[in-house]
Design a protein around this motif. Structure first.
Motif, PDB file in Angstrom:
ATOM      1  N   GLU A   1       0.958  -1.125  -0.067  1.00  0.00           N
ATOM      2  CA  GLU A   1       0.009   0.050  -0.129  1.00  0.00           C
ATOM      3  C   GLU A   1       0.869   1.083  -0.056  1.00  0.00           C
ATOM      4  OE1 GLU A   1      -3.846   0.538   2.278  1.00  0.00           O
ATOM      5  OE2 GLU A   1      -2.434   1.864   3.595  1.00  0.00           O
ATOM      6  N   LYS A   2       0.447   2.415  -0.569  1.00  0.00           N
ATOM      7  CA  LYS A   2       1.076   3.516  -0.752  1.00  0.00           C
ATOM      8  C   LYS A   2       0.140   4.434   0.199  1.00  0.00           C
ATOM      9  CE  LYS A   2       2.523   7.341  -3.568  1.00  0.00           C
ATOM     10  NZ  LYS A   2       2.586   8.141  -5.077  1.00  0.00           N
ATOM     11  N   PRO A   3       0.773   4.727   1.330  1.00  0.00           N
ATOM     12  CA  PRO A   3      -0.130   5.628   2.065  1.00  0.00           C
ATOM     13  C   PRO A   3      -0.422   6.970   1.897  1.00  0.00           C
ATOM     14  CG  PRO A   3       2.057   5.422   3.060  1.00  0.00           C
ATOM     15  CD  PRO A   3       2.156   4.516   1.885  1.00  0.00           C
ATOM     16  N   GLY A   4      -1.576   7.396   2.260  1.00  0.00           N
ATOM     17  CA  GLY A   4      -2.077   8.979   2.128  1.00  0.00           C
ATOM     18  C   GLY A   4      -3.148   9.252   3.009  1.00  0.00           C
ATOM     19  N   ARG A   5      -4.081  10.139   2.608  1.00  0.00           N
ATOM     20  CA  ARG A   5      -5.097  10.625   3.479  1.00  0.00           C
ATOM     21  C   ARG A   5      -6.199   9.082   3.499  1.00  0.00           C
ATOM     22  NH1 ARG A   5      -5.612  13.130  -1.287  1.00  0.00           N
ATOM     23  NH2 ARG A   5      -7.334  12.842  -2.610  1.00  0.00           N
ATOM     24  N   GLY A   6      -6.467   8.987   4.667  1.00  0.00           N
ATOM     25  CA  GLY A   6      -7.332   7.774   5.155  1.00  0.00           C
ATOM     26  C   GLY A   6      -6.722   6.540   5.259  1.00  0.00           C
ATOM     27  N   SER A   7      -5.349   6.493   5.273  1.00  0.00           N
ATOM     28  CA  SER A   7      -4.746   5.248   5.609  1.00  0.00           C
ATOM     29  C   SER A   7      -4.307   5.216   7.195  1.00  0.00           C
ATOM     30  CB  SER A   7      -3.409   5.249   4.668  1.00  0.00           C
ATOM     31  OG  SER A   7      -2.444   6.238   4.938  1.00  0.00           O
ATOM     32  N   ILE A   8      -3.942   3.910   7.377  1.00  0.00           N
ATOM     33  CA  ILE A   8      -3.656   3.581   8.972  1.00  0.00           C
ATOM     34  C   ILE A   8      -2.101   3.458   9.113  1.00  0.00           C
ATOM     35  CG2 ILE A   8      -4.082   2.074  10.745  1.00  0.00           C
ATOM     36  CD1 ILE A   8      -6.526   1.441   9.367  1.00  0.00           C
ATOM     37  N   HIS A   9      -1.622   4.454  10.008  1.00  0.00           N
ATOM     38  CA  HIS A   9      -0.353   4.433  10.225  1.00  0.00           C
ATOM     39  C   HIS A   9       0.451   3.368  11.113  1.00  0.00           C
ATOM     40  CE1 HIS A   9       3.332   6.362  11.866  1.00  0.00           C
ATOM     41  NE2 HIS A   9       3.731   6.650  10.659  1.00  0.00           N
ATOM     42  N   HIS A  10      -0.209   3.080  12.291  1.00  0.00           N
ATOM     43  CA  HIS A  10       0.268   2.035  13.010  1.00  0.00           C
ATOM     44  C   HIS A  10      -1.153   1.440  14.076  1.00  0.00           C
ATOM     45  CE1 HIS A  10       1.456   5.690  15.640  1.00  0.00           C
ATOM     46  NE2 HIS A  10       0.799   4.837  16.550  1.00  0.00           N
TER      47      HIS A  10
END
Length: 313
Positions: A214-223
């Motif tokens: 996954e390429k993180p961005g708005r609405g992604s889960i960090h940890h």
């Protein structure tokens, strides 16, 4: 020492703190319990939502990143958050509420063996409401009476968290062997594990999926943060993580709790965090989430930090 007490909190990325605050307080009816900054990059907000005090296990947290682009979904990521509601009638209430407020959602269905309602926030963050079926919740979870949601249908706290990985066994074996999670079900493509046997509030679904990360961005889960009772236990876990050959941040003082961070062999970022001292260490309960709270080491930079941040309210 050998068992974790469930989830502590989960942290995501948002592009706009004001819209984020509106959704989680006005749509989901959670309390904004802390308005602070990312301690490693204090030019961005760090917002926490939860119950009356933001008790461990109820906390959803967001880092505001105005430059955040679109999330490109893929594997090796935390991909869904479960939130517990009291009953099947609560799922029906939320379905009607989502229809009224134009929130993307599914029909009532099942997920991880529980009655469920899938939905997404305004930035595409994937979540699911789960019927807790009248089961008891931790004594530390206390309802926020000013919620916009009817008392009998309010979100209780975190439930099942979904992690999608390229190599199933790397994450499953870590949870089983190091953290002593109980396996509920397991096959070649999916496993359900619980930190407290029989309790959804510490449950993780691990799914295997090939393809690009996954390429993180708005609405992604960090940890995802796992709950540890004391800082003494945190130091012991730190040693065990390093013995397993993983890289740990070591214990970090986050003022509201003590933490450590590590990645598993799929690259999933985990935090381990203590219950205390909690968000009331620098605020009265009635004032939580209203003003900008800073840890002591940043207080001397308050004027500089406030000048950068856009007001939320």
């Amino acid at each position: 020492m050998n068992k974790l007490s469930g989830h502590h909190h989960i942290s995501m990325l948002t592009k706009n703190g004001k819209r984020n605050s509106d959704f989680y307080t006005k749509v989901l009816g959670l309390r904004r319990v802390k308005k602070t900054v990312n301690q490693d990059s204090p030019s961005m907000y760090h917002l926490f939502y939860g119950d009356l005090t933001g008790a461990a296990g109820t906390e959803l947290s967001f880092f505001e990143m105005p430059v955040a682009g679109r999330t490109v979904r893929g594997t090796n990521a935390i991909t869904r958050i479960g939130l517990l509601v009291p009953s099947y009638e609560s799922l029906e209430y939320w379905k009607k509420r989502f229809e009224l407020l134009d929130v993307e959602h599914s029909e009532i269905t099942t997920y991880a063996g529980k009655e469920a309602l899938f939905f997404e926030d305004h930035e595409g963050l994937r979540m699911v409401l789960l019927n807790h079926n009248g089961q008891e919740t931790p004594t530390g979870w206390k309802a926020w009476e000013d919620s916009k949601v009817l008392t009998e249908h309010r979100i209780l706290g975190m439930g099942t968290v979904e992690i999608t990985v390229r190599y199933l066994s790397r994450t499953v074996d870590l949870l089983k062997e190091l953290f002593n999670y109980t396996v509920v079900t397991e096959d070649d493509k999916e496993a359900i594990l619980q930190s407290i046997e029989g309790e959804t509030l510490g449950e993780i679904v691990v799914k295997e999926q090939e393809g690009p990360s996954e390429k993180p961005g708005r609405g992604s889960i960090h940890h995802l943060a796992l709950r540890v009772d004391t800082v003494e236990e945190l130091h012991k876990w730190d040693a065990l993580i390093k013995e397993r050959g993983l890289v740990s941040s070591g214990v970090v003082d986050r003022y509201y709790f003590q933490s450590l961070y590590f990645r598993d062999r799929n690259g999933i970022l985990f935090e381990m965090a203590t219950d205390g001292p909690g968000f009331t260490v620098d605020s009265k309960i009635e004032d939580l989430g209203k003003g900008l709270d800073l840890p002591p080491f940043l207080e001397g930079r308050r004027a500089e930090i406030e000048a950068i941040l856009e007001p939320l309210d």
